[in-house]
Structures are given as C-alpha cells and as structure tokens.
Design an enzyme around this catalytic site. Structure first.
Site, PDB file in Angstrom:
ATOM      1  N   PHE A 138       8.310  -2.683   7.744  1.00 62.54           N
ATOM      2  CA  PHE A 138       7.168  -3.490   8.188  1.00 62.54           C
ATOM      3  C   PHE A 138       6.395  -3.907   6.946  1.00 62.54           C
ATOM      4  O   PHE A 138       5.984  -3.064   6.161  1.00 62.54           O
ATOM      5  CB  PHE A 138       6.248  -2.712   9.136  1.00 62.54           C
ATOM      6  CG  PHE A 138       5.109  -3.550   9.641  1.00 62.54           C
ATOM      7  CD1 PHE A 138       5.296  -4.431  10.705  1.00 62.54           C
ATOM      8  CD2 PHE A 138       3.860  -3.514   9.030  1.00 62.54           C
ATOM      9  CE1 PHE A 138       4.255  -5.239  11.167  1.00 62.54           C
ATOM     10  CE2 PHE A 138       2.815  -4.322   9.484  1.00 62.54           C
ATOM     11  CZ  PHE A 138       3.018  -5.187  10.556  1.00 62.54           C
ATOM     12  N   ASP A 239       6.762  -1.406  -1.766  1.00 63.51           N
ATOM     13  CA  ASP A 239       5.611  -1.595  -0.877  1.00 63.51           C
ATOM     14  C   ASP A 239       5.000  -0.219  -0.570  1.00 63.51           C
ATOM     15  O   ASP A 239       5.563   0.559   0.207  1.00 63.51           O
ATOM     16  CB  ASP A 239       6.063  -2.301   0.415  1.00 63.51           C
ATOM     17  CG  ASP A 239       4.885  -2.612   1.340  1.00 63.51           C
ATOM     18  OD1 ASP A 239       3.796  -2.024   1.148  1.00 63.51           O
ATOM     19  OD2 ASP A 239       5.061  -3.430   2.267  1.00 63.51           O
ATOM     20  N   LYS A 268      -4.691  -0.779   2.292  1.00 61.63           N
ATOM     21  CA  LYS A 268      -5.117   0.342   3.147  1.00 61.63           C
ATOM     22  C   LYS A 268      -6.042   1.336   2.433  1.00 61.63           C
ATOM     23  O   LYS A 268      -7.192   1.022   2.180  1.00 61.63           O
ATOM     24  CB  LYS A 268      -3.876   1.015   3.736  1.00 61.63           C
ATOM     25  CG  LYS A 268      -3.152   0.082   4.750  1.00 61.63           C
ATOM     26  CD  LYS A 268      -2.136   0.850   5.560  1.00 61.63           C
ATOM     27  CE  LYS A 268      -1.323  -0.021   6.492  1.00 61.63           C
ATOM     28  NZ  LYS A 268      -1.913  -0.234   7.784  1.00 61.63           N
TER      29      LYS A 268
HETATM   30  C1  LIG Z   1       4.158  -0.900   4.414  1.00 58.70           C
HETATM   31  C2  LIG Z   1       3.223  -1.958   4.906  1.00 58.70           C
HETATM   32  N1  LIG Z   1       3.237  -3.175   4.320  1.00 58.70           N
HETATM   33  C3  LIG Z   1       2.390  -4.146   4.723  1.00 58.70           C
HETATM   34  C4  LIG Z   1       1.509  -3.959   5.757  1.00 58.70           C
HETATM   35  C5  LIG Z   1       0.583  -5.071   6.173  1.00 58.70           C
HETATM   36  O1  LIG Z   1      -0.731  -4.738   5.866  1.00 58.70           O
HETATM   37  P1  LIG Z   1      -1.952  -5.496   6.607  1.00 58.70           P
HETATM   38  O2  LIG Z   1      -1.924  -5.066   8.030  1.00 58.70           O
HETATM   39  O3  LIG Z   1      -3.174  -5.036   5.861  1.00 58.70           O
HETATM   40  O4  LIG Z   1      -1.707  -6.950   6.441  1.00 58.70           O
HETATM   41  C6  LIG Z   1       1.461  -2.718   6.402  1.00 58.70           C
HETATM   42  C7  LIG Z   1       0.557  -2.479   7.536  1.00 58.70           C
HETATM   43  O5  LIG Z   1       0.709  -1.596   8.332  1.00 58.70           O
HETATM   44  C8  LIG Z   1       2.345  -1.694   5.956  1.00 58.70           C
HETATM   45  O6  LIG Z   1       2.343  -0.483   6.544  1.00 58.70           O
END
Ligand SMILES: Cc1ncc(COP(=O)(O)O)c(C=O)c1O
Length: 433
Positions: A138, A239, A268
């Site tokens: 994700f 990521d 986050k």
């Molecule tokens: C690993 C990862 N990348 C990207 C995102 C996207 O972040 P945002 O919801 O702040 O756009 C998330 C969100 O849960 C995530 O867990």
C-alpha cells in the site's frame, strides 16, 4: 452533547461512503494511549490514528513546540520565503538516514505525496519510466501511489486506468508459501516478459508491509533487491511511511538489512499528528529535478516542522527505539499465550512494536477469517479498545500502540483484546453449531 449515534447519522448524510470508518466511535479528546469519545467512554488506543502516534496523543513536548510555533509563523510557503525549521529538519533526516552517501531531503504533507515525488525524482534521475512494486503493498490513494499499490479492492477497482509502466511482483510471504526465491524469480520473469530492466527507474518496497498485513520483508530479500538494482542501474525506494520512526526498534526498519536505499519515503509518525511527509535520498539523485519541478504550497509547513523536530527529540530522549523492542517482546509474549487459548490465531508476526496476528479457520493459512476479524474490531471497541484490521484477505489485526504507552496500559489493552476474542470466538462457534 452529541451521541455517537447522532453524529453517525449526520456523517452518513454529509460525508461520502468512500471514506470508510472502522468504528462509529466519535473521538472527543485523547492523551498518550487513551482516547475518550463524545459520550465520555474511555478507550485504550492500539491504532494510533494508523501509525501516526509513535510518540502518543498530544505528547507535551510536541504540543509545546506547536504552541510556540503558532505564536511566530503559521505559513509562508517554503518556495516563497523559506524558514530555518525546514532546513534543520532536513539536516536531521539526512543524518538519520542509513548509509554513508551524502543525503538531501524534501518535505511534503502526506504519505502519498511523498511516494508520488519519490517516483518523479527516480524517473527524472534515471530518465527511465518503469516502476516495480509488490503484491499486498500500500503506497497511498493518489494516482501514482494507487497504481503502485498491490491490492485491487477497494483501492484500484473502478478508478482506472492506472499509470502505465508499473508492474507488480509477489512479496515474499512464508506463511502463504511465497519464498524469497519465488519473488526474485518473478522479477526476473518481469524482465523477460514485460519490461527491459534498462527501462526500470525504481523498485519500491515497504520493509514491513503495513496495510498488507505487517509482512516483514526477509532481510536477505532486501539485500538481493539492492544487488539487483545495482546490477541494472535501478533505484531502490524504501517506503517507511508506516514502519518508520522507531516503530520496529530502529529509526527505520530497513536498517535491519544493512542496505543503503536510494530514496526513502516517510510520513505518519514523523510529526506526531501534524500532516508532514518527506523524501530522503542520496543527494545526487535528489538534486536531479530542476528548480520548480518539485514543491507544494503547504509542503513542509512550519507547524509540521516544529512538531517533527520535537518528535525527533522525544524519540531520542525517551529512547523510543529501545522501548519499541521492550514493548514488542511483552506484546508478542502475551499474544503467544492468547494463541494457546484461541485456535483462530493462526500466526503472530512482526518486528519490534510492529506486530500483528492473522486470524484463520481450522488453523489453516489458506482459510482467512475476515468475518471474525471484523467482529473482533467491533467487540474490542465495546470493551474499550481501539484496534485496526489489515491484510490482503482482511484477516489481520495490527497492533500500533504508542511507543510511549505504559506497560500497565498495554496489559489493560491486551486484557480487553482477550475478552473480545473470547466473545467473538464463542459467537462464531455457536453460529457454526
Ligand atoms: C506504507 C505506506 N505508504 C504510503 C501511505 C500513504 O500515506 P497517506 O495516507 O498519508 O497518503 C501509507 C498509508 O497508510 C502507508 O502505510
């Protein structure tokens, strides 16, 4: 006073269903690992607003830093009249990022925005377009991030067409029978069938998949990806948006593998609840796009920078990486005890305090129990515990308590989990009888 039910009716009428709520519990206030709803009911919070509150709700140092910043400056836009806190935060992120190569950082607002920009930077630097991501990943809900995300329902279906030149390989998952060799073979297969490696700009991977079910990428897999990227001139984007900032017992989960990523996306828990994200990367790569090619009106807001600087101090002063390991051990030990009582817990996995359980029927990995998982989230809330589900099959419960939680509160939350598990497993076996 509004009740949860009244607010939920108004929410249904005023807000589209596309933004789903896991609970119809309307939050009023919170402190560290506790939250109170509009009816005054208290909850232990094991969700942390989806991994945002490694330093807890309203950490006093973070609140103070935000208050002090409010008295000085709320917005100028870094592209118009820059400010020192942005630079200081980038300097600190550059020092924190693993590996010997000089780093530069750039700030944004959300995780998806960081992912989009990492992809742009990688494409500009390599002059290539292809990106490889993984099943179960994700990376966010914006167009490029959604394309990279390795799960169709509910993230991609109906929102196409996706971006071209994005491919997915299976993420290694021992519990579901996908070995490291299977995943590496699948990438080689992509190079034979779908895209010339010389056209691939980047491989993007979560070192511990978040929404995908807290699947830990084996360290040898990350090292193999590093070697494969080096062989083909591909950039490796890690990521760390969910796994970062002390959650796994290291500042970044990728540190366990000893590799140096080319780019890292973070968001986050970087700013304890204020929207802020960043791309940290090798300086030469980060400098590829020309002036004006990167940016955003709110990217790296003064409030976000003030909060993030305070968060980094708290993490250091309160030794939150060590704390994550201690809490993780306590959590896993209790979950192992629960596994003996509840056959539905098919697997317990994680690293540091990024821990999850997988709920299955008949002890079988291939029989995921999403119904039980959904019921458990609701039952836990009735018992005063907020937990989150995740996983490709919707059958994983992830534990994301603040790293500032007391042992007493952690245990209280786990008692509530046990009571909720007893309730839902009894109901399930009654329904089956
Ligand atoms: C690993 C990862 N990348 C990207 C995102 C996207 O972040 P945002 O919801 O702040 O756009 C998330 C969100 O849960 C995530 O867990």
């Amino acid at each position: 006073m509004s009740t949860n039910a009244e607010l939920h009716q108004r929410r249904i009428a005023a807000v589209p269903r596309g933004v789903a709520n896991s609970l119809a519990v309307y939050a009023e206030r919170a402190s560290n690992a506790e939250l109170w709803d509009v009816e005054g009911k208290r909850y232990v919070d094991f969700a942390s607003g989806i991994a945002v509150l490694n330093t807890g709700h309203r950490h006093p140092s973070v609140v103070e830093a935000i208050k002090a910043q409010l008295g000085k400056l709320m917005h100028t836009c870094f592209q118009v009249t820059p400010y020192a806190s942005y630079i200081e935060l980038c300097e600190r992120l550059n020092r924190l990022a693993p590996g010997p190569t000089a780093k530069k950082s750039m700030l944004f607002s959300t995780g998806a925005e960081a992912v989009e920009n990492a992809m742009k930077i990688a494409r500009y630097h390599t002059k290539r377009s292809g990106v490889i991501a993984f099943s179960g990943s994700f990376h966010g809900r914006t167009l490029a991030a959604m394309t990279l995300t390795g799960k169709v329902q509910p993230y991609k279906a109906g929102f196409g067409p996706m971006l071209p030149s994005v491919f997915h390989a299976p993420f290694p998952n021992e519990y579901h029978g996908i070995s490291v060799a299977d995943s590496l073979d699948a990438i080689e297969q992509l190079f034979k069938v779908d895209i010339d490696p010389a056209q691939v700009a980047a491989i993007i991977i979560e070192p511990v998949q978040g929404e995908g079910g807290f699947n830990v990428a084996p360290q040898e897999f990350l090292r193999a990806l590093r070697a494969l990227c080096d062989r083909h001139g591909i950039l490796l984007i890690i990521d760390e948006i969910q796994s970062g900032f002390a959650r796994t017992g290291r500042m970044f989960a990728v540190e366990y593998s000893g590799i140096e990523p080319d780019l890292i996306t973070v968001a986050k828990s970087i700013a304890g609840g204020v929207p802020l994200s960043a791309v940290i990367g090798k300086a030469e790569i980060m400098d590829a796009p020309p002036p004006g090619g990167l940016g955003g009106t709110y990217a790296g807001s003064p409030l976000g920078c003030a909060a993030a600087l305070a968060v980094l101090d708290v993490m250091k002063n309160e030794k939150l990486t060590e704390r994550a390991l201690q809490l993780g051990e306590r959590l896993q030990a209790r979950l192992r005890t629960l596994q003996k009582r509840f056959g539905a817990i098919g697997a317990i996995r994680g690293i540091g305090s990024m821990v999850a359980i997988e709920l299955v029927r008949n002890g079988k990995a291939e029989q995921p129990d999403a119904d039980l998982t959904r019921a458990l989230v609701q039952a836990a809330a009735r018992h005063g515990l907020i937990i989150l589900s995740c996983g490709t099959y919707g059958n994983v419960i992830r534990f994301l308590a603040p790293l500032t939680i007391t042992e007493q509160l952690l245990d209280e939350g786990l008692d509530k989990l046990e009571a909720a598990l007893a309730e839902v497993t009894a109901a399930a076996s009654q329904a089956a009888a």
